[in-house]
Design a protein around this motif. Sequence first.
Motif, PDB file in Angstrom:
ATOM      1  N   ILE A 104      -8.123   1.229  -2.195  1.00  8.62           N
ATOM      2  CA  ILE A 104      -8.348   2.294  -3.172  1.00  8.62           C
ATOM      3  C   ILE A 104      -9.677   2.938  -2.796  1.00  8.62           C
ATOM      4  CG2 ILE A 104      -8.591   2.830  -5.624  1.00  8.62           C
ATOM      5  CD1 ILE A 104      -7.096   0.027  -6.020  1.00  8.62           C
ATOM      6  N   GLN A 105      -9.624   4.181  -2.334  1.00 13.57           N
ATOM      7  CA  GLN A 105     -10.794   4.834  -1.752  1.00 13.57           C
ATOM      8  C   GLN A 105     -11.740   5.400  -2.790  1.00 13.57           C
ATOM      9  OE1 GLN A 105      -9.104   6.552   2.416  1.00 13.57           O
ATOM     10  NE2 GLN A 105      -8.407   7.660   0.608  1.00 13.57           N
ATOM     11  N   GLN A 106     -11.191   5.810  -3.928  1.00 12.91           N
ATOM     12  CA  GLN A 106     -12.009   6.304  -5.020  1.00 12.91           C
ATOM     13  C   GLN A 106     -11.211   6.188  -6.308  1.00 12.91           C
ATOM     14  OE1 GLN A 106     -12.637  10.636  -5.250  1.00 12.91           O
ATOM     15  NE2 GLN A 106     -11.341  10.865  -3.439  1.00 12.91           N
ATOM     16  N   GLU A 107     -11.892   6.315  -7.421  1.00 11.22           N
ATOM     17  CA  GLU A 107     -11.239   6.166  -8.718  1.00 11.22           C
ATOM     18  C   GLU A 107     -10.095   7.160  -8.872  1.00 11.22           C
ATOM     19  OE1 GLU A 107     -12.254   6.535 -13.506  1.00 11.22           O
ATOM     20  OE2 GLU A 107     -13.847   6.641 -11.997  1.00 11.22           O
ATOM     21  N   ILE A 108      -8.931   6.654  -9.257  1.00 12.88           N
ATOM     22  CA  ILE A 108      -7.800   7.534  -9.562  1.00 12.88           C
ATOM     23  C   ILE A 108      -7.987   8.045 -10.983  1.00 12.88           C
ATOM     24  CG2 ILE A 108      -5.293   7.739  -9.712  1.00 12.88           C
ATOM     25  CD1 ILE A 108      -5.087   5.260  -7.911  1.00 12.88           C
ATOM     26  N   PRO A 109      -8.128   9.351 -11.169  1.00 15.68           N
ATOM     27  CA  PRO A 109      -8.371   9.864 -12.526  1.00 15.68           C
ATOM     28  C   PRO A 109      -7.237   9.491 -13.475  1.00 15.68           C
ATOM     29  CG  PRO A 109      -8.717  11.570 -10.865  1.00 15.68           C
ATOM     30  CD  PRO A 109      -8.070  10.423 -10.159  1.00 15.68           C
ATOM     31  N   LYS A 110      -7.595   9.103 -14.674  1.00 18.40           N
ATOM     32  CA  LYS A 110      -6.578   8.727 -15.655  1.00 18.40           C
ATOM     33  C   LYS A 110      -5.639   9.891 -15.932  1.00 18.40           C
ATOM     34  CE  LYS A 110      -5.876   6.799 -20.272  1.00 18.40           C
ATOM     35  NZ  LYS A 110      -5.021   7.897 -20.750  1.00 18.40           N
ATOM     36  N   MET A 196      13.240  10.365 -13.107  1.00 10.87           N
ATOM     37  CA  MET A 196      12.340   9.667 -12.189  1.00 10.87           C
ATOM     38  C   MET A 196      11.318  10.664 -11.655  1.00 10.87           C
ATOM     39  SD  MET A 196      13.656   6.562 -12.035  1.00 10.87           S
ATOM     40  CE  MET A 196      15.216   5.799 -12.496  1.00 10.87           C
ATOM     41  N   MET A 197      10.223  10.157 -11.102  1.00  7.96           N
ATOM     42  CA  MET A 197       9.209  10.985 -10.469  1.00  7.96           C
ATOM     43  C   MET A 197       9.092  10.572  -9.006  1.00  7.96           C
ATOM     44  SD  MET A 197       6.744  13.377 -10.899  1.00  7.96           S
ATOM     45  CE  MET A 197       6.209  13.379 -12.627  1.00  7.96           C
ATOM     46  N   ASN A 198       9.631  11.385  -8.103  1.00 11.07           N
ATOM     47  CA  ASN A 198       9.533  11.127  -6.674  1.00 11.07           C
ATOM     48  C   ASN A 198       8.314  11.859  -6.133  1.00 11.07           C
ATOM     49  OD1 ASN A 198       9.883  10.732  -3.917  1.00 11.07           O
ATOM     50  ND2 ASN A 198      11.357  12.412  -3.744  1.00 11.07           N
ATOM     51  N   LEU A 199       7.334  11.112  -5.619  1.00 13.50           N
ATOM     52  CA  LEU A 199       6.101  11.697  -5.101  1.00 13.50           C
ATOM     53  C   LEU A 199       6.213  12.070  -3.624  1.00 13.50           C
ATOM     54  CD1 LEU A 199       3.484   9.322  -6.807  1.00 13.50           C
ATOM     55  CD2 LEU A 199       4.278  11.565  -7.587  1.00 13.50           C
ATOM     56  N   ASN A 200       7.433  12.036  -3.075  1.00 10.10           N
ATOM     57  CA  ASN A 200       7.648  12.376  -1.671  1.00 10.10           C
ATOM     58  C   ASN A 200       8.746  13.431  -1.525  1.00 10.10           C
ATOM     59  OD1 ASN A 200       7.471  12.266   1.168  1.00 10.10           O
ATOM     60  ND2 ASN A 200       9.013  10.632   1.293  1.00 10.10           N
ATOM     61  N   PRO A 201       8.572  14.600  -2.112  1.00 10.10           N
ATOM     62  CA  PRO A 201       9.611  15.634  -2.001  1.00 10.10           C
ATOM     63  C   PRO A 201       9.793  16.147  -0.575  1.00 10.10           C
ATOM     64  CG  PRO A 201       7.622  16.547  -2.985  1.00 10.10           C
ATOM     65  CD  PRO A 201       7.426  15.058  -2.912  1.00 10.10           C
ATOM     66  N   THR A 206       6.115   8.347   6.194  1.00 12.84           N
ATOM     67  CA  THR A 206       4.870   7.727   5.731  1.00 12.84           C
ATOM     68  C   THR A 206       4.285   8.629   4.649  1.00 12.84           C
ATOM     69  OG1 THR A 206       3.692   8.806   7.554  1.00 12.84           O
ATOM     70  CG2 THR A 206       4.395   6.526   7.885  1.00 12.84           C
ATOM     71  N   PRO A 207       4.738   8.490   3.424  1.00  8.32           N
ATOM     72  CA  PRO A 207       4.492   9.511   2.398  1.00  8.32           C
ATOM     73  C   PRO A 207       3.145   9.460   1.688  1.00  8.32           C
ATOM     74  CG  PRO A 207       5.917   7.803   1.531  1.00  8.32           C
ATOM     75  CD  PRO A 207       5.721   7.486   2.977  1.00  8.32           C
ATOM     76  N   ILE A 208       2.525   8.301   1.557  1.00  8.65           N
ATOM     77  CA  ILE A 208       1.341   8.211   0.708  1.00  8.65           C
ATOM     78  C   ILE A 208       0.229   9.121   1.210  1.00  8.65           C
ATOM     79  CG2 ILE A 208      -0.489   6.676  -0.136  1.00  8.65           C
ATOM     80  CD1 ILE A 208       1.536   4.441  -0.305  1.00  8.65           C
ATOM     81  N   SER A 209       0.026   9.154   2.504  1.00 12.01           N
ATOM     82  CA  SER A 209      -1.056   9.970   3.072  1.00 12.01           C
ATOM     83  C   SER A 209      -0.764  11.464   2.993  1.00 12.01           C
ATOM     84  CB  SER A 209      -1.292   9.579   4.536  1.00 12.01           C
ATOM     85  OG  SER A 209      -0.124   9.810   5.312  1.00 12.01           O
ATOM     86  N   VAL A 212      -0.016  13.521  -3.400  1.00 13.13           N
ATOM     87  CA  VAL A 212      -1.095  13.805  -4.342  1.00 13.13           C
ATOM     88  C   VAL A 212      -2.062  12.631  -4.437  1.00 13.13           C
ATOM     89  CG1 VAL A 212       0.183  12.929  -6.344  1.00 13.13           C
ATOM     90  CG2 VAL A 212      -1.536  14.707  -6.676  1.00 13.13           C
ATOM     91  N   LEU A 213      -1.645  11.450  -3.999  1.00 18.56           N
ATOM     92  CA  LEU A 213      -2.506  10.261  -4.048  1.00 18.56           C
ATOM     93  C   LEU A 213      -3.296  10.038  -2.766  1.00 18.56           C
ATOM     94  CD1 LEU A 213      -0.150   7.745  -5.906  1.00 18.56           C
ATOM     95  CD2 LEU A 213      -2.161   8.896  -6.819  1.00 18.56           C
ATOM     96  N   ALA A 214      -3.142  10.933  -1.793  1.00 18.68           N
ATOM     97  CA  ALA A 214      -3.828  10.762  -0.509  1.00 18.68           C
ATOM     98  C   ALA A 214      -5.341  10.605  -0.629  1.00 18.68           C
ATOM     99  CB  ALA A 214      -3.483  11.930   0.422  1.00 18.68           C
ATOM    100  N   PRO A 215      -6.029  11.345  -1.514  1.00 17.02           N
ATOM    101  CA  PRO A 215      -7.489  11.166  -1.612  1.00 17.02           C
ATOM    102  C   PRO A 215      -7.905   9.810  -2.170  1.00 17.02           C
ATOM    103  CG  PRO A 215      -6.787  13.257  -2.576  1.00 17.02           C
ATOM    104  CD  PRO A 215      -5.559  12.445  -2.387  1.00 17.02           C
ATOM    105  N   TYR A 216      -6.957   9.105  -2.782  1.00 17.27           N
ATOM    106  CA  TYR A 216      -7.314   7.895  -3.518  1.00 17.27           C
ATOM    107  C   TYR A 216      -6.826   6.605  -2.864  1.00 17.27           C
ATOM    108  CZ  TYR A 216      -7.711  11.706  -6.826  1.00 17.27           C
ATOM    109  OH  TYR A 216      -8.035  12.901  -7.412  1.00 17.27           O
ATOM    110  N   LEU A 217      -5.753   6.672  -2.086  1.00 13.89           N
ATOM    111  CA  LEU A 217      -5.167   5.466  -1.510  1.00 13.89           C
ATOM    112  C   LEU A 217      -5.086   5.561   0.011  1.00 13.89           C
ATOM    113  CD1 LEU A 217      -2.110   4.810  -3.888  1.00 13.89           C
ATOM    114  CD2 LEU A 217      -4.436   3.884  -4.056  1.00 13.89           C
ATOM    115  N   ASN A 218      -5.367   4.454   0.668  1.00 16.02           N
ATOM    116  CA  ASN A 218      -5.204   4.342   2.112  1.00 16.02           C
ATOM    117  C   ASN A 218      -4.332   3.113   2.357  1.00 16.02           C
ATOM    118  OD1 ASN A 218      -5.525   4.149   4.946  1.00 16.02           O
ATOM    119  ND2 ASN A 218      -7.523   5.145   4.799  1.00 16.02           N
TER     120      ASN A 218
END
Length: 243
Positions: A104-110, A196-201, A206-209, A212-218
Motif C-alpha cells: 500500500i503506497q499511500q493512504e486510500i481515501p475513504k 457488481m463493480m468491475n475495476l478493469n473495464p 494486469t489490471p491494478i496498475s 483507479v487504485l494504481a496510485p495506492y497499490l503496488n
Amino acid sequence: MKYAAFTSMNRDYYDHCGRSMLRSYKKCLADLMPMYVYNEDNFGVKVKTVTELGWHESPEYKEFQERHSNSHVKKFAKKGFSVIHAMKNLDCERLIWFDADTIIQQEIPKHLLDLIAPKNVLSTHFSVWHTKQDREWHSCETGFFIINKTHPAFDQFYETYRDIYVNDKTDNLRRFYDGEVYGRTVELMEQKGHPMMNLNPGRHKTPISRSVLAPYLNHFKAGVKDNIDNNALAAKFDLDEDD
C-alpha cells in the motif's frame, strides 16, 4: 465498523515480502480499518496494529486437501478457505482482501472506497478474461477485492463461493484457483441480477496498475516478487522497521 482488511500467508511468505505488506498497511491504513491475518502454522506476526487470526483448518478444508493432488490447487485453496472463514466471522460492512505481495503506497481515501464499494454493489473486483480451447473464461485478479456484507445477496454470494470449494464444482472453471472461483461466483451472482463493480473495464491482464487504485497499490506478481524481499521493500517504500 465499515471497513476491515484481511490477508493470509505462511511464515516463508511473511519473511519474504508479507511483513512489508503489513507494515505498509500500518503506515497507510491503520487509522481507517483493522487488518486481520490468517497466519498459517500460527507463526508470530510482529507488526503492531495487525490482528493474528491463526489458521482455521475446518473439516471442509482438510477434506479438500485430502481429495486433491494438484499442488497448485491445494496451495491456492488456502486463500479460498481464508475468504470463506472471513466472510462469516469478521464483523464489518465491507470486507477488503489485500494479497500478501501487495504494497500500500499511500493512504486510500475513504471517499474513494465509498465510491467503488457503494451500498448497492455486492462485489468490487478486477475482472480478467482468458481464452482456452476457443472459449473465453472469466476470472478475477484477486490481489484486491471488496465484498459487501450488508448487501441483501451476501449470503448467496457466500454459499455459492463455498459450494464450489466444498463440492468441487469445477465444470465452468478454467483452473481450480481462487481467482477462477471468485470470478465464477461473480458470474453466477450477476446472472441473478445483482450489481457488481468491475475495476478493469479495459480488460487488462494486469489490471491494478492500470486502474483507479494504481496510485495506492503496488501488486508484485509472479516473477517480479521473486526478486524482491522485505529489506528491499522497506527501503523502496520507506517502511517503519520499529514494529
